[in-house]
Design a protein around this motif. Structure first.
Motif, PDB file in Angstrom:
ATOM      1  N   LYS A   1       1.031  -1.123  -0.012  1.00 56.26           N
ATOM      2  CA  LYS A   1      -0.086  -0.086   0.012  1.00 56.26           C
ATOM      3  C   LYS A   1       0.786   1.309  -0.067  1.00 56.26           C
ATOM      4  O   LYS A   1       2.057   1.345   0.187  1.00 56.26           O
ATOM      5  CB  LYS A   1      -0.932   0.176   1.476  1.00 56.26           C
ATOM      6  CG  LYS A   1      -1.929  -1.132   1.346  1.00 56.26           C
ATOM      7  CD  LYS A   1      -3.092  -1.023   0.261  1.00 56.26           C
ATOM      8  CE  LYS A   1      -3.982  -1.963   0.367  1.00 56.26           C
ATOM      9  NZ  LYS A   1      -5.237  -2.058  -0.285  1.00 56.26           N
TER      10      LYS A   1
ATOM     11  N   TRP B   1      -5.244  13.306   1.649  1.00 59.05           N
ATOM     12  CA  TRP B   1      -6.119  13.876   1.081  1.00 59.05           C
ATOM     13  C   TRP B   1      -6.704  15.199   1.695  1.00 59.05           C
ATOM     14  O   TRP B   1      -6.658  15.571   2.762  1.00 59.05           O
ATOM     15  CB  TRP B   1      -7.447  13.088   1.254  1.00 59.05           C
ATOM     16  CG  TRP B   1      -7.142  11.752   0.669  1.00 59.05           C
ATOM     17  CD1 TRP B   1      -6.717  10.781   1.267  1.00 59.05           C
ATOM     18  CD2 TRP B   1      -7.596  11.202  -0.560  1.00 59.05           C
ATOM     19  NE1 TRP B   1      -6.549   9.333   0.380  1.00 59.05           N
ATOM     20  CE2 TRP B   1      -7.276   9.838  -0.753  1.00 59.05           C
ATOM     21  CE3 TRP B   1      -8.504  11.863  -1.702  1.00 59.05           C
ATOM     22  CZ2 TRP B   1      -7.451   9.147  -1.806  1.00 59.05           C
ATOM     23  CZ3 TRP B   1      -8.723  11.050  -3.031  1.00 59.05           C
ATOM     24  CH2 TRP B   1      -8.369   9.653  -2.990  1.00 59.05           C
TER      25      TRP B   1
ATOM     26  N   SER C   1      -5.140   7.816   3.826  1.00 56.04           N
ATOM     27  CA  SER C   1      -5.673   6.675   3.590  1.00 56.04           C
ATOM     28  C   SER C   1      -4.680   5.776   3.073  1.00 56.04           C
ATOM     29  O   SER C   1      -3.449   6.082   2.624  1.00 56.04           O
ATOM     30  CB  SER C   1      -7.016   6.637   2.643  1.00 56.04           C
ATOM     31  OG  SER C   1      -6.285   6.949   1.449  1.00 56.04           O
TER      32      SER C   1
ATOM     33  N   GLU D   1      -3.703   3.266   0.125  1.00 54.19           N
ATOM     34  CA  GLU D   1      -4.372   2.640  -1.337  1.00 54.19           C
ATOM     35  C   GLU D   1      -3.183   1.966  -2.009  1.00 54.19           C
ATOM     36  O   GLU D   1      -2.231   1.820  -1.597  1.00 54.19           O
ATOM     37  CB  GLU D   1      -4.383   4.141  -2.120  1.00 54.19           C
ATOM     38  CG  GLU D   1      -5.145   5.255  -1.508  1.00 54.19           C
ATOM     39  CD  GLU D   1      -6.709   4.842  -1.389  1.00 54.19           C
ATOM     40  OE1 GLU D   1      -7.177   3.869  -2.024  1.00 54.19           O
ATOM     41  OE2 GLU D   1      -7.228   5.768  -0.506  1.00 54.19           O
ATOM     42  N   SER D   2      -3.905   1.130  -2.851  1.00 52.19           N
ATOM     43  CA  SER D   2      -2.949   0.067  -3.660  1.00 52.19           C
ATOM     44  C   SER D   2      -1.955   0.756  -4.602  1.00 52.19           C
ATOM     45  O   SER D   2      -0.939   0.201  -5.062  1.00 52.19           O
ATOM     46  CB  SER D   2      -3.781  -0.767  -4.314  1.00 52.19           C
ATOM     47  OG  SER D   2      -4.739  -1.724  -3.437  1.00 52.19           O
TER      48      SER D   2
ATOM     49  N   PRO E   1      -3.864   7.385  -6.227  1.00 53.68           N
ATOM     50  CA  PRO E   1      -4.951   7.486  -6.947  1.00 53.68           C
ATOM     51  C   PRO E   1      -4.783   8.354  -8.067  1.00 53.68           C
ATOM     52  O   PRO E   1      -4.108   9.517  -7.967  1.00 53.68           O
ATOM     53  CB  PRO E   1      -5.939   7.896  -5.805  1.00 53.68           C
ATOM     54  CG  PRO E   1      -4.916   8.437  -4.737  1.00 53.68           C
ATOM     55  CD  PRO E   1      -3.825   7.804  -5.015  1.00 53.68           C
TER      56      PRO E   1
ATOM     57  N   PRO F   1     -11.524   7.852  -2.131  1.00 53.35           N
ATOM     58  CA  PRO F   1     -10.509   7.349  -1.257  1.00 53.35           C
ATOM     59  C   PRO F   1     -10.920   5.963  -0.417  1.00 53.35           C
ATOM     60  O   PRO F   1     -12.149   5.656  -0.399  1.00 53.35           O
ATOM     61  CB  PRO F   1     -10.210   8.281  -0.320  1.00 53.35           C
ATOM     62  CG  PRO F   1     -11.506   9.084  -0.233  1.00 53.35           C
ATOM     63  CD  PRO F   1     -12.210   8.873  -1.508  1.00 53.35           C
ATOM     64  N   SER F   2     -10.088   5.270  -0.124  1.00 54.50           N
ATOM     65  CA  SER F   2     -10.321   4.054   0.869  1.00 54.50           C
ATOM     66  C   SER F   2     -10.612   4.811   2.173  1.00 54.50           C
ATOM     67  O   SER F   2     -10.524   6.110   2.643  1.00 54.50           O
ATOM     68  CB  SER F   2      -9.118   2.970   0.968  1.00 54.50           C
ATOM     69  OG  SER F   2      -8.877   2.659  -0.216  1.00 54.50           O
TER      70      SER F   2
END
Length: 261
Positions: A182, A187, A236, A238-239, A242, A248-249
């Motif tokens: 990850k 954000w 967050s 994230e893989s 983004p 967002p997750s």
């Protein structure tokens, strides 16, 4: 002491609001605030600037038993004679009440320590947080400060940047683990708008950033351009970084972003 110097009044007001003045100095400054309007104005200004950082801490109502314990220990309120004849039961109850007192105070103390650490470090070593411009040692440079907390309200990550700077500095306050595979994404949460990507915070996936670890994120524009209407920040995992407009997750950290000037 010459109280005609605005930088000195500002310094004392900041220390008063943070609670770092000694008891004697605090009483003296309170007397000064009653006679010197500029001192009272400086206190209100620091309360306004720092007050926003306290909003993530959820309020907790103490039980009546807890208040009774506090009164007994601080004001010397006596126990009922019948209760006094039961020392063992009272000891168990005191332990339980002390535990509840600790549970109530722990999040607040955690936040207070984080806040003192955040503002104290920024004031003492502004060049370590918001580099790039000459530092006036008598005043905190105009900056954006974000204090991100976890679900328990504990401060985990401090973000800071000069008002017109582009280098966003991060300081870890509690261990921060980025899951393997990850990336940590910051954000901006503006009113009546979808979360917007600020950038990827360079903490390695699968590793834990220890307290006082540092990281730097270079913004696409100046802080004034990107954060002037942003009251909150969030982090967050994230893989992948983004794309613009992506959702967002679930946020791992979230907190207020305040203007210090």
């Amino acid at each position: 002491m010459n109280y005609d110097r605005p930088p000195l009044i500002d310094h004392l007001a900041a220390a008063y609001v943070l609670g770092t003045l000694s008891a004697r100095a605090r009483r003296r400054f309170e007397r000064l605030c009653r006679t010197l309007p500029s001192a009272a104005d400086a206190v209100r200004d620091w309360e306004r600037r720092l007050g926003g950082l306290a909003e993530p801490v959820p309020p907790v109502a103490p039980s009546p038993q807890l208040w009774h314990t506090i009164e007994r220990r601080t004001l010397g309120v006596r126990e009922h004679p019948e209760t006094a004849r039961q020392p063992e039961a009272r000891t168990r109850r005191e332990r339980s009440e002390s535990s509840r007192l600790g549970d109530w105070l722990r999040p607040l103390l955690g936040f207070a320590c984080g806040l003192l650490l955040a503002v104290g470090l920024v004031r003492l070593y502004p060049q370590g947080f918001v580099p790039g411009e000459p530092v006036d040692e008598t005043a905190l440079p105009a900056s954006y400060i974000g204090l991100l907390t976890n679900a328990e309200g504990q401060p985990v990550l401090l973000a800071s940047i000069r008002r017109h700077g582009r280098e966003l500095q991060f300081k870890v306050l509690k261990p921060l683990t980025v899951p393997a595979g990850k990336v940590a994404v910051l954000w901006a949460l503006a009113p009546n708008a979808a979360p917007a990507v600020v950038g990827v915070v360079p903490f390695a996936g699968g590793e834990t950033a220890a307290p006082l670890a540092k990281a730097t994120l270079t913004l696409a524009g100046s802080a004034e351009q990107l954060l002037s209407n942003v009251p909150k920040l969030a982090l967050s995992f994230e893989s992948a970084p983004p794309a613009a407009g992506a959702a967002p997750s679930p946020f791992a950290l979230e907190g207020n972003c305040v203007k210090l000037w």
